[in-house]
Structure formats: C-alpha cells, structure tokens
Design an enzyme around this catalytic site. Structure first.
Site, PDB file in Angstrom:
ATOM      1  CG  ASP A 134     -27.386 105.427 -52.009  1.00 26.35           C
ATOM      2  OD1 ASP A 134     -27.196 105.881 -53.153  1.00 26.35           O
ATOM      3  OD2 ASP A 134     -28.207 104.526 -51.754  1.00 26.35           O
ATOM      4  CG  ASP A 313     -28.181 106.508 -57.095  1.00 31.47           C
ATOM      5  OD1 ASP A 313     -27.783 106.767 -55.938  1.00 31.47           O
ATOM      6  OD2 ASP A 313     -28.374 105.350 -57.498  1.00 31.47           O
TER       7      ASP A 313
END
Ligand SMILES: *[C@@H]1O[C@H](CO)[C@@H](O)[C@H](O)[C@H]1NC(C)=O
Ligand SMILES: *[C@@H]1O[C@H](CO)[C@@H](O)[C@H](O)[C@H]1NC(C)=O
Ligand SMILES: *[C@@H]1O[C@H](CO)[C@@H](O)[C@H](O)[C@H]1NC(C)=O
Length: 424
Positions: A134, A313
């Site tokens: 992530d 992201d």
C-alpha cells in the site's frame, strides 16, 4: 564439450542474480466484478472502500502531525480549488424512480478489501505471509500467535519461533481504513522479492477488528510503502529500511493490471514498460503527494487547479476527487448525469457510446485515463458509471487503480518524484 560444463554454471548465476520482483494479485477485483455483473451489485463494496480510504488518509494525516509536529498543508484550511474553463450546465440528476435497483448477479461477497497483495517472509527461520502493498501508508503489521479469535483463518506470525524477533515492548494501535489492529511492535528480518531488511519494525497483532478478519481481508497483513513521516509506529517503513541498509536503490516500480501485476524493488522492470518516464516532483514526502494542475476531457482543458494535491495510492481502487473539481469535470462531458440519487453521493454517469478520455495534469504533463479503464460499467441504458468520483471528506485527490492501471509507475524516493511510463 565445454558448453555442456558452462551451461549449468550460467543457470546458477542467472538464478543467483534473480531480479528483485514479485507478482501482485487481487483476490476479488471490484472493477472486474462490476464489468461482469453490473455496477449495482457491487456499489456498496465500492462505497465502503471509499470510506476506508477516507479514514486511512485521516489516520495518515494524524501520524504526520505526530511525527513532524506540523499539520499537513492540504488540511491547513484550504484543499485548493478549481476554475472551470467554460461555464457548462450542471449534469442532469438521475432520479431513483427511473432506475429500478437491479438485483446483483452474484450476492455481495464478504471480501470487501480490494488491494494488491504479494508474499513476504518474516523471521529466522522464514515464515511466509501474504500482505497488501500500500503506497498510501507506511507501517507493516501481521496477525501474531496469541491473537484472539479475530485472527482465525490467517497465518500467524510466531515471534517465539524466530531467533531474530525482538519485542520492542511498544504497544501499537493502528487505525487502517475502517478497521484497526492492536498489539506490540517487534523488529525482525523481513524478506520481500529476495531482498532482506534486518531489524524491520513489524506490528505483531493480538487483536484485529472485524474488518481484518479472514473473510473480510484475504491477506494476512499489510506493508506500507510510503515515507517515514506517515508511519503510525514512528518507525522506518520496510522500503526505507532496505534502502538505508544498502540493499536496494531508493526507487520501486509497480505495474497494476488484470494480469502481470508486479512490484519491482530497487528500480524499474524494463520488461514491463516502453518509452520514457514522465516524471512529476513530489510536493510532500509522507504520502506520495503531487500537485494537480488541471483536468482535461478529450484533450481539452476543462478546469485549472490552484493548490490541489493528488496522492498516488495503490491501496485505493477509484480516482477520487473533491466535489467542486469532479462536478466541473462531469459538467464538461456532454450527456453526463449526476447519479447520486441512485448510487450515492459523488457518482456520475457518462454516455456508454461516447466514454470520454479524462486527463489529469501533473508536472505540466497530461496523464490520460483510457475510456475502457474509466468506465466502471453500465448503470442502465446508455448511462455508464465514471471511475472518477468525489468525496469531500478527503483533502486530496487520490490516484488509485483507475489511474494507475494506465501506466507503469516508478516511486522514485531518491529523486523525490513519481514517474509514469506506457505499460507493456
Ligand atoms: C511483548 O512485550 C509486551 C510488553 O512487555 C508484552 O505484554 C507482550 O506479551 C510481549 N509479546 C510477546 C509475544 O511476547
Ligand atoms: C476498532 O474497530 C472496531 C470495529 O470497527 C470498532 O468497533 C472499535 O471502536 C475500533 N476501536 C477504536 C479504539 O477505534
Ligand atoms: C524519470 O525517472 C526515471 C526513473 O527514475 C529515470 O530513469 C528518468 O531518467 C527520469 N527522466 C527524466 C527526464 O528525468
């Protein structure tokens, strides 16, 4: 005869210098499911995910304040604004009565998470885990032996069985998305893509909230790939440790697609892109934060931005923007409709027979989202749901899958920039 002797040696060497890359996959890709079954059956999952992105980012902003003593510029009153290039009429509002709520082709699946995961090993001897990678957070955590029933179904990190595990005795509470994890921070060796970080901070969880239970969250844990300033633990993220210990150069490459997704550490995988990178300087080193300058529709600038931040992201599916910018974007697309009454706030449709090419200007360069990626699927008739949605609870634009699937992306920490090339 000589080549017969040389050949095995060559293979040995080739194996020893295997490239530091690992495949990434999704267990339950929302985007593929929507295209397959229709949007309505999966919209609740998508909305839940938007809420998770919002709370993840808020937790990140708190961590930045705690680590740096400074409020993130994107939240000091202003999150920037847009100027529309021309005044377009507001999109017609779709009414819920004109659209029968289609029944889902498949029941809602329990697995709400839709993140890119791969494999790491931790400890000595090595224990293997699946983790989400992530770029919108910076901590590594796993469920540990001794965790209560909330960790059932996951592989548990056995700290006692690792000769290199050290209990820092620092307790942690990690708010991640809608979920949270608690436990103690350990340090241990962590190997990813064949390279090892020593004394890496790993949260060993003894309690997972329901959102991280195995049926909701398929991987065991998570590895945050952003900067130290974003770490809730206040420790170096895994990639920072690898760089500081001289194991890899300070850049990693990511390809996210239906097939062939990959994380490459220490540089970029030339097998996965063509042509040159178009690089954009970071304006903050906590999230991968860029300055968003303009919005385009079919290569025409429809809005210019002032002081708008976009973060890159891998842990978010959609391309999320603020209400003002997203409304201007859709009002510049002929035939677009406000679908908030049917799908919830922030969703719009565009005509299925003329899906536009939406462009995001970063670093004075336009990055286009291909129509086939932008289109989330048919809502009804000629109305297809757009992959850019708005959420005013997030002070940034969030460049998730809908954006990243168009490129091969390099997260170049050493040069404080992110670069995008054409994938292959
Ligand atoms: C780690 O240290 C804390 C604080 O001393 C302790 O409560 C906890 O049980 C330890 N964890 C393990 C797995 O030994
Ligand atoms: C952790 O998550 C659970 C489940 O979502 C929630 O009920 C609980 O309040 C959270 N804990 C904290 C301290 O926020
Ligand atoms: C952009 O970044 C890539 C990867 O870091 C690098 O190879 C390339 O030289 C950069 N291009 C420019 C024009 O700086």
């Amino acid at each position: 005869m000589a080549p017969l002797k040389v050949l095995p040696l060559f293979y040995l060497v080739a194996c020893a210098v295997a490239l530091p890359k690992i495949p990434l996959s999704k267990r339950n890709d929302i985007l593929a499911a929507m295209k397959r079954d229709g949007v309505l059956g999966h919209i609740d999952r998508l909305k839940l995910q938007m809420a998770k992105t919002q709370s993840k980012i808020q937790a990140g902003i708190s961590a930045i304040e705690k680590n740096t003593g400074r409020v993130h510029p994107a939240v000091t009153g202003s999150k920037g604004s847009f100027n529309a290039a021309t005044n377009n009429p507001a999109p017609e509002k779709l009414s819920p009565t004109t659209s029968k709520r289609a029944t889902a082709a498949e029941p809602l699946t329990d697995a709400d998470e839709d993140l890119w995961f791969g494999t790491i090993t931790v400890g000595t001897p090595a224990q293997t885990f699946t983790v989400d990678f992530d770029t919108g957070s910076s901590d590594t955590f796993l469920p540990a032996v001794g965790c209560d029933s909330t960790c059932d179904g996951h592989t548990l990190f056995n700290t006692a069985a690792s000769t290199t595990a050290v209990n820092t005795t620092d307790p942690f509470f990690l708010q991640f998305g809608a979920g949270n994890a608690t436990g103690f921070v350990f340090t241990d060796s962590v190997t990813v893509a064949g390279v090892t970080a020593r004394s890496q901070a790993v949260g060993a969880s003894n309690h997972y909230s329901v959102e991280f239970e195995a049926d909701e969250f398929p991987p065991d844990g998570l590895v945050g790939m952003a900067f130290p300033a974003l770490s809730v633990f206040g420790d170096d993220p895994l990639f920072t440790t690898l760089v500081n210990q001289g194991t890899v150069a300070p850049a990693f490459g990511v390809r996210l697609a239906d097939t062939g997704s990959e994380l490459f550490l220490g540089g970029v995988d030339s097998a996965k892109f063509t042509g040159a990178f178009r690089n954009v300087s970071l304006i903050e080193e906590d999230f991968y934060a860029l300055n968003l300058q303009a919005l385009d529709v079919n290569s025409r600038t429809v809005a210019t931005a002032n002081g708008v931040t976009a973060i890159v992201d891998t842990g978010t599916t959609l391309l999320i923007g603020d209400d003002q910018g997203v409304e201007i974007l859709y009002s510049a697309i002929p035939g677009s409709k406000d679908a908030s009454a049917i799908l919830g706030p922030g969703f719009f449709t565009v005509p299925c027979n003329s899906i536009p090419t939406v462009g995001i200007t970063l670093g004075n360069q336009i990055f286009n989202v291909a129509p086939a990626i932008f289109n989330l699927g048919v809502l009804e008739g000629n109305d297809c749901v757009g992959g850019v949605v708005s959420s005013d609870g997030i002070p940034f634009w969030v460049l998730g899958d809908i954006f990243l699937r168009n490129f091969y992306t390099v997260f170049d920490q050493g040069n404080a920039r992110v670069g995008f090339a054409s994938p292959r």
